[in-house]
Design a protein around this motif. Sequence first.
Motif, PDB file in Angstrom:
ATOM      1  N   ARG A  90      14.124  40.912  30.903  1.00  0.00           N
ATOM      2  CA  ARG A  90      13.508  41.233  32.271  1.00  0.00           C
ATOM      3  C   ARG A  90      11.823  40.861  31.913  1.00  0.00           C
ATOM      4  O   ARG A  90      11.079  40.573  32.720  1.00  0.00           O
ATOM      5  N   GLY A  91      11.266  41.491  30.775  1.00  0.00           N
ATOM      6  CA  GLY A  91       9.967  41.438  30.316  1.00  0.00           C
ATOM      7  C   GLY A  91       9.438  40.090  30.168  1.00  0.00           C
ATOM      8  O   GLY A  91       8.577  39.515  30.743  1.00  0.00           O
ATOM      9  N   ILE A  92      10.230  39.208  29.700  1.00  0.00           N
ATOM     10  CA  ILE A  92       9.806  37.916  29.282  1.00  0.00           C
ATOM     11  C   ILE A  92       9.868  37.070  30.521  1.00  0.00           C
ATOM     12  O   ILE A  92       9.027  36.321  30.732  1.00  0.00           O
ATOM     13  N   THR A  93      10.987  37.033  31.293  1.00  0.00           N
ATOM     14  CA  THR A  93      10.901  36.301  32.620  1.00  0.00           C
ATOM     15  C   THR A  93       9.773  36.702  33.650  1.00  0.00           C
ATOM     16  O   THR A  93       9.228  35.848  34.220  1.00  0.00           O
ATOM     17  N   SER A  94       9.437  37.987  33.666  1.00  0.00           N
ATOM     18  CA  SER A  94       8.421  38.449  34.594  1.00  0.00           C
ATOM     19  C   SER A  94       7.243  37.942  34.155  1.00  0.00           C
ATOM     20  O   SER A  94       6.124  37.742  34.649  1.00  0.00           O
ATOM     21  N   ALA A  95       6.972  37.928  32.617  1.00  0.00           N
ATOM     22  CA  ALA A  95       5.586  37.663  32.191  1.00  0.00           C
ATOM     23  C   ALA A  95       5.285  36.030  32.426  1.00  0.00           C
ATOM     24  O   ALA A  95       4.190  35.867  32.627  1.00  0.00           O
ATOM     25  N   LEU A  96       6.352  35.466  31.970  1.00  0.00           N
ATOM     26  CA  LEU A  96       6.050  33.916  32.049  1.00  0.00           C
ATOM     27  C   LEU A  96       6.018  33.489  33.483  1.00  0.00           C
ATOM     28  O   LEU A  96       5.179  32.917  33.737  1.00  0.00           O
ATOM     29  N   ALA A  97       6.876  34.049  34.348  1.00  0.00           N
ATOM     30  CA  ALA A  97       6.532  34.040  35.966  1.00  0.00           C
ATOM     31  C   ALA A  97       5.309  34.126  36.371  1.00  0.00           C
ATOM     32  O   ALA A  97       4.678  33.793  37.534  1.00  0.00           O
ATOM     33  N   SER A  98       4.608  35.347  35.940  1.00  0.00           N
ATOM     34  CA  SER A  98       3.286  35.871  36.513  1.00  0.00           C
ATOM     35  C   SER A  98       2.307  35.000  35.728  1.00  0.00           C
ATOM     36  O   SER A  98       0.831  35.194  36.376  1.00  0.00           O
ATOM     37  N   LEU A  99       2.651  34.180  34.812  1.00  0.00           N
ATOM     38  CA  LEU A  99       1.178  33.149  34.309  1.00  0.00           C
ATOM     39  C   LEU A  99       0.770  32.297  35.495  1.00  0.00           C
ATOM     40  O   LEU A  99       1.660  31.796  36.271  1.00  0.00           O
ATOM     41  N   PRO A 100      -0.589  31.958  35.380  1.00  0.00           N
ATOM     42  CA  PRO A 100      -1.167  30.988  36.248  1.00  0.00           C
ATOM     43  C   PRO A 100      -0.273  29.623  36.084  1.00  0.00           C
ATOM     44  O   PRO A 100       0.048  29.217  34.842  1.00  0.00           O
ATOM     45  N   ASP A 101      -0.369  28.795  36.982  1.00  0.00           N
ATOM     46  CA  ASP A 101       0.562  27.735  37.099  1.00  0.00           C
ATOM     47  C   ASP A 101      -0.023  26.734  35.856  1.00  0.00           C
ATOM     48  O   ASP A 101       0.622  25.961  35.215  1.00  0.00           O
ATOM     49  N   SER A 102      -1.346  26.766  35.604  1.00  0.00           N
ATOM     50  CA  SER A 102      -1.880  25.925  34.707  1.00  0.00           C
ATOM     51  C   SER A 102      -1.422  26.071  33.316  1.00  0.00           C
ATOM     52  O   SER A 102      -1.032  25.258  32.454  1.00  0.00           O
ATOM     53  N   LEU A 103      -1.152  27.477  33.056  1.00  0.00           N
ATOM     54  CA  LEU A 103      -0.756  27.829  31.666  1.00  0.00           C
ATOM     55  C   LEU A 103       0.825  27.687  31.606  1.00  0.00           C
ATOM     56  O   LEU A 103       1.400  27.226  30.477  1.00  0.00           O
ATOM     57  N   LYS A 104       1.607  27.701  32.688  1.00  0.00           N
ATOM     58  CA  LYS A 104       3.228  27.660  32.760  1.00  0.00           C
ATOM     59  C   LYS A 104       3.099  26.000  32.434  1.00  0.00           C
ATOM     60  O   LYS A 104       4.199  25.734  31.613  1.00  0.00           O
ATOM     61  N   GLU A 105       2.580  25.170  33.060  1.00  0.00           N
ATOM     62  CA  GLU A 105       2.587  23.811  32.679  1.00  0.00           C
ATOM     63  C   GLU A 105       2.145  23.320  31.348  1.00  0.00           C
ATOM     64  O   GLU A 105       2.933  22.399  30.708  1.00  0.00           O
ATOM     65  N   LYS A 106       1.243  24.114  30.588  1.00  0.00           N
ATOM     66  CA  LYS A 106       1.244  23.986  29.094  1.00  0.00           C
ATOM     67  C   LYS A 106       2.405  24.576  28.129  1.00  0.00           C
ATOM     68  O   LYS A 106       2.678  23.617  27.338  1.00  0.00           O
ATOM     69  N   LEU A 107       2.911  25.552  28.590  1.00  0.00           N
ATOM     70  CA  LEU A 107       4.160  26.150  27.780  1.00  0.00           C
ATOM     71  C   LEU A 107       5.532  25.567  28.171  1.00  0.00           C
ATOM     72  O   LEU A 107       6.316  25.182  27.387  1.00  0.00           O
ATOM     73  N   LEU A 108       5.819  25.224  29.567  1.00  0.00           N
ATOM     74  CA  LEU A 108       6.992  24.745  29.851  1.00  0.00           C
ATOM     75  C   LEU A 108       6.636  23.299  30.460  1.00  0.00           C
ATOM     76  O   LEU A 108       6.137  23.012  31.500  1.00  0.00           O
ATOM     77  N   LEU A 109       6.970  22.391  29.550  1.00  0.00           N
ATOM     78  CA  LEU A 109       6.186  20.876  29.782  1.00  0.00           C
ATOM     79  C   LEU A 109       6.796  20.190  31.044  1.00  0.00           C
ATOM     80  O   LEU A 109       5.989  19.294  31.535  1.00  0.00           O
ATOM     81  N   ASP A 110       7.815  20.458  31.685  1.00  0.00           N
ATOM     82  CA  ASP A 110       8.047  19.717  32.650  1.00  0.00           C
ATOM     83  C   ASP A 110       8.661  20.627  33.822  1.00  0.00           C
ATOM     84  O   ASP A 110       8.785  21.921  33.544  1.00  0.00           O
ATOM     85  N   ALA A 111       8.714  19.896  34.993  1.00  0.00           N
ATOM     86  CA  ALA A 111       8.866  20.934  36.201  1.00  0.00           C
ATOM     87  C   ALA A 111      10.463  21.421  36.328  1.00  0.00           C
ATOM     88  O   ALA A 111      10.605  22.348  36.686  1.00  0.00           O
ATOM     89  N   GLN A 112      11.220  20.799  35.534  1.00  0.00           N
ATOM     90  CA  GLN A 112      12.811  21.130  35.651  1.00  0.00           C
ATOM     91  C   GLN A 112      12.745  22.508  34.778  1.00  0.00           C
ATOM     92  O   GLN A 112      13.366  23.358  35.273  1.00  0.00           O
TER      93      GLN A 112
END
Length: 179
Positions: A90-112
Amino acid sequence: TSQLVFSPTDFDSGNGEDAAADDGSSWCDYSDSPGHGSSLHTEWAHLQDQLHKMGYREGISEGRKDAAQEGFNLGHRQSAPEGYKWGLVRGITSALASLPDSLKEKLLLDAQHRGKLEDLRNSVQEISPEAAVRMFHESIIQDNAPLVESRLQTIPNDLLLLLRECPDVQVPEELKRAP
């Protein structure tokens, strides 16, 4: 049968002291009376019976406490690791989902991957803490069936697979452990 008859003067000498104390005798001393031994025996038997009942009740009460404690300990051993793991998910999914899109793009490399993360987060959020406890309880009751069939197990496994594909994300050891 003999009758004991007392008058007020038998108890009060006028100065507030017992009359029996004046003459050194005790008016309630029945040790010389017939049947005194059987009266003591009856009282003793009654007292023994009361103490036996009290001891039995205390034993039952202590036994219940011990059984409840044993059940709690077993339940804790079974549920605490899974509850902790579910809390991490619950904590990891919430933390990652709350990141700004620019940081999500750096951590999770593709849209899939980002889409999978959002789906996982939504799946986790759909399960309330009460529902998670209920699901865990039901899985235990069903002949200790493994949790593999449960969403409580598939979601953490899916998250772990997703995070392993992201080189910049460190996966907590507790999440890597099998149930």
